[in-house]
Design an enzyme around this catalytic site. Structure first.
Site, PDB file in Angstrom:
ATOM      1  N   ASP A 162      -8.407  -2.883   2.959  1.00  0.00           N
ATOM      2  CA  ASP A 162      -7.207  -2.943   2.195  1.00  0.00           C
ATOM      3  C   ASP A 162      -6.507  -3.916   3.007  1.00  0.00           C
ATOM      4  O   ASP A 162      -5.481  -3.536   3.904  1.00  0.00           O
ATOM      5  CB  ASP A 162      -6.284  -1.862   2.012  1.00  0.00           C
ATOM      6  CG  ASP A 162      -4.882  -1.979   1.110  1.00  0.00           C
ATOM      7  OD1 ASP A 162      -4.710  -3.157   0.756  1.00  0.00           O
ATOM      8  OD2 ASP A 162      -4.351  -0.972   1.013  1.00  0.00           O
TER       9      ASP A 162
ATOM     10  N   CYS B 265      -7.273  -1.273   7.278  1.00  0.00           N
ATOM     11  CA  CYS B 265      -5.870  -1.923   6.479  1.00  0.00           C
ATOM     12  C   CYS B 265      -5.129  -2.835   7.584  1.00  0.00           C
ATOM     13  O   CYS B 265      -4.755  -2.295   8.759  1.00  0.00           O
ATOM     14  CB  CYS B 265      -5.116  -0.775   6.081  1.00  0.00           C
ATOM     15  SG  CYS B 265      -3.656  -1.154   4.981  1.00  0.00           S
TER      16      CYS B 265
ATOM     17  N   TRP C 250      -4.539  -8.007   3.896  1.00  0.00           N
ATOM     18  CA  TRP C 250      -3.470  -9.220   3.361  1.00  0.00           C
ATOM     19  C   TRP C 250      -3.345 -10.393   4.064  1.00  0.00           C
ATOM     20  O   TRP C 250      -3.503 -10.257   5.276  1.00  0.00           O
ATOM     21  CB  TRP C 250      -2.221  -8.712   2.966  1.00  0.00           C
ATOM     22  CG  TRP C 250      -1.695  -8.050   3.946  1.00  0.00           C
ATOM     23  CD1 TRP C 250      -0.620  -8.734   4.952  1.00  0.00           C
ATOM     24  CD2 TRP C 250      -1.444  -6.440   4.240  1.00  0.00           C
ATOM     25  NE1 TRP C 250      -0.106  -7.758   5.907  1.00  0.00           N
ATOM     26  CE2 TRP C 250      -0.688  -6.346   5.596  1.00  0.00           C
ATOM     27  CE3 TRP C 250      -1.948  -5.248   3.719  1.00  0.00           C
ATOM     28  CZ2 TRP C 250      -0.462  -5.038   6.119  1.00  0.00           C
ATOM     29  CZ3 TRP C 250      -1.899  -4.185   4.250  1.00  0.00           C
ATOM     30  CH2 TRP C 250      -0.987  -3.987   5.486  1.00  0.00           C
TER      31      TRP C 250
ATOM     32  N   SER D 218       0.721  -1.301  -0.060  1.00  0.00           N
ATOM     33  CA  SER D 218       0.053  -0.037   0.073  1.00  0.00           C
ATOM     34  C   SER D 218       0.991   1.303  -0.213  1.00  0.00           C
ATOM     35  O   SER D 218       1.931   1.369   0.777  1.00  0.00           O
ATOM     36  CB  SER D 218      -0.931   0.045   1.505  1.00  0.00           C
ATOM     37  OG  SER D 218      -1.738  -1.233   1.317  1.00  0.00           O
TER      38      SER D 218
END
Length: 709
Positions: free
Chosen positions: A707, A662, A709, A490
């Site tokens: 966002d 995030c 992961w 990011s």
């Protein structure tokens, strides 16, 4: 009688010619009639030749000057306003050979979906002589929505291999297709009676497990498509190859009914996939300078992307943790001036890094070839015919073995079962070959899961256990080592503050595996060791590209926002706050903004602390709420701080706030989601199902963005 000779100056001669022979009598001797022109030219031949030559040169100079100015203006316009023209994909001419046409689509991020699509096609070609199978990248299938519809109408039987990544998003090459497929008008006419099958690739640890495949499968059924077999759900958290193999066995009986008849001569014998192998050409050392030129990933394309990255120098690098920390987090800035790259706040940057030198050293020893070996790989035979259909990955440029191992081979991931079979085919010790085959077989499923996957054995670790294995380079790069993939980060800056820089915030991956090996992250280690331009002109660089994201601030700056990002999850929010500060300084009115940040200890890993406090002081953010998990008697995480501020969060959501999350998808993001659900229940006096529906509605309306992961 003596004829009169007319002698004139060059100026007089030019004047006479222009006036048609009417010369001033005071300036010449003799007659001044029109007939005198011919006599003057004859008597002043040399002067006349000089004049005509001069005029011709003058005219030529004027023409060249005008042309150069016109060309320069055109060139300048092109530079100032480049236009990217997307060429329409010309449809291939349909050849009616009487065979049933079957199209196999794939949407892939790392190449696994593409590999499965090609594997299915190869086996299907061997099984069904009366069918033609074509493997198609979804991004290459059509240039626009209209063409997607036109082409899909002509399809009779299709297969989809679709990976889901991020927060339930399609892969880059499937994004256009998925947008067309899920938005706009009903697609019943072009999908009705379409025979189809879908296999998804995902990870059960993520909330939106195989979302893309599920949506496509369900939509096809709703629009009148005919499902051939049940949706396949590949789980990369276990062994996705086994999931694919099991699903594939369901496919063949259905295709037997559709693509075989009593006169079919194809023999139904067990199919054994061939070990893929590039054709390799070795080059003399003298070719080195020519070959290595292609290794620098410069970009001549108008739009940089994953296939055409740009070289970017590392301009700045600094450690974000204090010396007391036993971990590391790097702030790194790529210089993108003069590269053609541009980004927006919230986008991702893809970075191609090289394997560590120690890793490459180990690979060279295992392969038993000199590191300076120059070679090139090819997907065709010497006569130009393709090798093994179209299943081989695209070749990389000619280079030394050391360069190929550093730039193109994924050496640290656990090997797939297909790689074990390729290694077995090149083991000189029969015992080792049998062992590798067993691990790749259905009977060895549990042992493979434990010995390879759970133990996190890398490809190099596995090869070291089987010393008789010496695969040729063509096999190693085609079938054993997957292609090294870019790492995504990011972007932690805003182009309003840093238009020529891309900032990255990267935590170092450094951990011990169950086998005792220290695993060092490829890209995070490279970033930690990078040499910035501010320290040396011989600085580090990497091929990079920008991937667009939907992680965007509201267009209306007055809309409230709530940001939740512990650790490096702060990265995009640093960009958000830079953006808000720049807008505020330009006079924009800012709505409320809350940031929930988390770290272990303010004296160890409170990254960007001074910057965050500055954002608070200057009004880019209303409140900064920090959770320190290692300071007090109990561990405090961001979700705990959210629960403490439940009333404030609910008030902002009720006023139209956007919620951004995030960070880690498997732990933090799930905990935050549950906390939002609880806040909606308690603060909104909703029951569990209505609270979940409310949170889901935030997601569907684009007000709850993640966002992860």
């Amino acid at each position: 009688m003596q004829s009169g000779s007319i002698k004139v100056s060059p100026f007089d001669l030019m004047t006479a010619i222009l006036k048609g022979g009417n010369m001033d009598p005071s300036n010449v001797s003799g007659d001044s009639s029109a007939d005198s022109i011919a006599m003057m030219v004859a008597d002043n031949r040399e002067v006349f030749m000089i004049l005509t030559t001069s005029i011709a040169v003058l005219i030529g100079c004027v023409v060249v000057l005008v042309w150069r100015r016109s060309y320069a203006q055109k060139s300048k316009k092109v530079v100032e306003a480049p236009k990217v023209v997307t060429a329409k994909v010309e449809p291939e001419p349909e050849v009616d050979d009487g065979k049933t046409k079957v199209t196999i689509f794939y949407g892939t991020q790392t190449g696994t979906a593409e590999g499965f699509a090609k594997a299915l096609a190869e086996e299907a070609k061997a099984r069904y002589e009366k069918a033609a199978f074509k493997v198609v990248d979804l991004d290459d299938y059509a240039a626009d929505d209209e063409e997607y519809e036109e082409k899909m109408k002509k399809e009779n039987m299709v297969f989809f291999f679709l990976a889901t990544y991020g927060d339930g998003e399609p892969t880059d090459n499937a994004a256009r297709f998925y947008k067309w497929f899920t938005e706009g008008k009903e697609k019943g006419e072009c999908l009705k009676n379409l025979q189809y099958a879908v296999f998804g690739l995902g990870n059960r640890q993520y909330e939106h497990f195989n979302k893309i495949a599920k949506v496509v499968d369900q939509t096809l059924a709703e629009q009148g498509g005919k499902r051939l077999v049940t949706l396949g759900l590949g789980d990369d958290d276990q062994c996705i190859e086994d999931d694919f193999a099991a699903w594939r066995e369901l496919v063949w009986p259905e295709l037997d009914q559709l693509l075989r008849d009593d006169n079919d001569t194809a023999v139904a014998t067990p199919y054994t996939a061939a070990v893929l192998e590039y054709r390799v050409v070795f080059h003399d050392d003298g070719d080195a300078s020519l070959l290595d030129e292609s290794m620098i990933k410069s970009n001549g394309h108008s739009v940089p992307d994953a296939q055409h990255p740009c070289r970017a120098n590392v301009a700045v690098k600094r450690e974000l943790h204090t010396p007391e920390s036993d971990r590391s987090c790097t702030h790194l800035e790529f210089d993108i001036s003069h590269t053609g790259l541009a980004y927006e706040t919230g986008d991702h940057v893809g970075v191609y890094c090289e394997n560590l030198s120690e890793t490459v050293d180990e690979a060279e020893k295992l392969l038993g070839l000199p590191p300076t070996t120059y070679f090139s790989v090819h997907t065709d035979k010497e006569d130009g015919t393709p090798i093994s259909g179209s299943s081989l990955p695209p070749p990389f440029p000619p280079c030394t073995l050391r360069t190929a191992l550093a730039k193109y081979a994924d050496l640290m991931s656990s090997p797939k079962k297909s790689a074990l079979l390729a290694l077995a085919a090149h083991a000189s010790d029969p015992t080792e070959a049998d062992r590798l085959k067993y691990l790749a077989s259905p009977a060895g499923k549990d042992e493979y899961a434990q010995w390879v996957i759970a133990s996190q054995r890398s490809l190099l670790e596995v090869m070291a256990e089987f010393p008789s294995v010496k695969p040729p380079l063509g096999v190693f790069f085609a079938s054993v080592a997957p292609r090294l993939q870019p790492r995504y980060y990011s972007i932690s800056s805003s182009p309003r503050m840093a238009p020529s820089r891309i900032h990255v915030t990267c935590a170092l991956v450094y951990e011990k595996t169950p086998t005792g090996r220290i695993h060092k992250g490829v890209c995070s280690t490279w970033m930690k060791n990078a040499v910035p331009l501010e320290e040396s002109h011989d600085c580090s660089f990497a091929p990079v590209f920008v991937r667009q994201s939907n992680f965007r601030l509201p267009t209306d700056t007055k809309v409230p926002i709530i940001m939740i990002g512990p650790g490096t999850g702060l990265a995009p929010f640093r960009g958000f706050l830079q953006e808000r500060l720049a807008l505020k300084e330009d006079g924009a009115e800012m709505g409320p903004a809350m940031l929930f940040f988390g770290c272990r200890n303010r004296k160890i890993d409170f990254i960007y602390e001074d910057e965050l406090n500055n954002f608070v002081e200057k009004g880019a953010i209303s409140e900064l709420i920090v959770a320190f998990s290692r300071e007090g008697p109990t561990k405090q995480y961001v979700q705990h701080k959210m629960a403490e501020r439940a009333a404030d969060i609910w008030k902002l959501i009720s006023e139209g706030a956007y919620v951004y999350v995030c960070g880690d998808a498997k732990g933090m993001a799930r905990d935050v989601h549950r906390t939002l659900h609880t806040i909606a229940q308690e603060q909104g006096s909703l029951d569990s199902s209505k609270a979940e529906a409310m949170v889901k509605n935030l997601q569907m309306s684009g007000r709850y963005l993640r966002d992860v992961w």
